[in-house]
Motif scaffolding. Structure first.
Motif, PDB file in Angstrom:
ATOM      1  N   ALA A 192    -123.779 -56.469  76.477  1.00 45.30           N
ATOM      2  CA  ALA A 192    -124.700 -57.611  76.549  1.00 45.30           C
ATOM      3  C   ALA A 192    -125.892 -57.443  75.609  1.00 45.30           C
ATOM      4  O   ALA A 192    -126.669 -58.369  75.431  1.00 45.30           O
ATOM      5  CB  ALA A 192    -125.191 -57.783  77.986  1.00 45.30           C
ATOM      6  N   GLY A 193    -126.030 -56.250  75.012  1.00 40.78           N
ATOM      7  CA  GLY A 193    -127.160 -56.005  74.119  1.00 40.78           C
ATOM      8  C   GLY A 193    -128.449 -55.683  74.859  1.00 40.78           C
ATOM      9  O   GLY A 193    -129.518 -55.666  74.269  1.00 40.78           O
ATOM     10  N   SER A 194    -128.350 -55.398  76.147  1.00 37.41           N
ATOM     11  CA  SER A 194    -129.539 -55.102  76.954  1.00 37.41           C
ATOM     12  C   SER A 194    -130.009 -53.664  76.796  1.00 37.41           C
ATOM     13  O   SER A 194    -131.170 -53.359  77.012  1.00 37.41           O
ATOM     14  CB  SER A 194    -129.250 -55.355  78.436  1.00 37.41           C
ATOM     15  N   VAL A 195    -129.075 -52.767  76.444  1.00 32.50           N
ATOM     16  CA  VAL A 195    -129.368 -51.341  76.333  1.00 32.50           C
ATOM     17  C   VAL A 195    -128.576 -50.773  75.168  1.00 32.50           C
ATOM     18  O   VAL A 195    -127.436 -51.167  74.937  1.00 32.50           O
ATOM     19  CB  VAL A 195    -128.960 -50.605  77.640  1.00 32.50           C
ATOM     20  N   ARG A 196    -129.180 -49.868  74.438  1.00 36.88           N
ATOM     21  CA  ARG A 196    -128.482 -49.140  73.386  1.00 36.88           C
ATOM     22  C   ARG A 196    -128.078 -47.787  73.977  1.00 36.88           C
ATOM     23  O   ARG A 196    -128.924 -47.064  74.503  1.00 36.88           O
ATOM     24  CB  ARG A 196    -129.412 -48.939  72.197  1.00 36.88           C
ATOM     25  N   VAL A 197    -126.806 -47.455  73.921  1.00 35.53           N
ATOM     26  CA  VAL A 197    -126.302 -46.220  74.512  1.00 35.53           C
ATOM     27  C   VAL A 197    -125.896 -45.265  73.393  1.00 35.53           C
ATOM     28  O   VAL A 197    -125.077 -45.615  72.545  1.00 35.53           O
ATOM     29  CB  VAL A 197    -125.099 -46.482  75.444  1.00 35.53           C
ATOM     30  N   LEU A 198    -126.486 -44.070  73.401  1.00 31.66           N
ATOM     31  CA  LEU A 198    -126.144 -43.040  72.424  1.00 31.66           C
ATOM     32  C   LEU A 198    -125.355 -41.944  73.133  1.00 31.66           C
ATOM     33  O   LEU A 198    -125.919 -41.095  73.814  1.00 31.66           O
ATOM     34  CB  LEU A 198    -127.408 -42.444  71.796  1.00 31.66           C
ATOM     35  N   ILE A 199    -124.022 -41.998  73.001  1.00 34.27           N
ATOM     36  CA  ILE A 199    -123.154 -40.988  73.605  1.00 34.27           C
ATOM     37  C   ILE A 199    -123.015 -39.834  72.614  1.00 34.27           C
ATOM     38  O   ILE A 199    -123.075 -40.038  71.405  1.00 34.27           O
ATOM     39  CB  ILE A 199    -121.786 -41.595  73.966  1.00 34.27           C
TER      40      ILE A 199
END
Length: 99
Positions: free
Chosen positions: A37-44
């Motif tokens: 949704a573009g609400s959070v940027r996740v850096l795995i």
């Protein structure tokens, strides 16, 4: 994992995750939904290198990423070394499932 709609209004929240597989399935679904949704940027596959007053440096897949920083929430598991963190100048506020 809790997420309140509008809690990050006007900000660019980033979640740094060392690896995804220890996360509970529901947390994985929540992260995926928020990222899509573009609400959070996740850096795995990332590790926090340094937390400064206004920036955070993260190693993401071998590349150093420096991001603007308003607040940092640390979820480290185990027993938090609260007295040590306070000694080095870090304010600690424990919520126990409240926001």
């Amino acid at each position: 994992m809790q997420y309140r709609r509008g809690a990050w209004h006007g900000r660019d929240p980033v979640v740094s995750v060392r690896r995804i597989y220890p996360c509970k399935t529901e947390e994985q679904r929540t992260l995926a939904r928020l990222a899509k949704a573009g609400s959070v940027r996740v850096l795995i596959k990332s590790n926090v290198l340094e937390i400064g007053k206004d920036v955070v440096s993260i190693d993401h897949d071998g590349k150093r990423v420096t991001l603007p920083n308003d607040d940092v929430i640390v979820c480290a598991g185990g027993i938090l070394p609260t007295s040590f963190l306070r000694e080095i100048g870090i304010d600690v506020e424990t919520k126990f499932g409240t926001a």
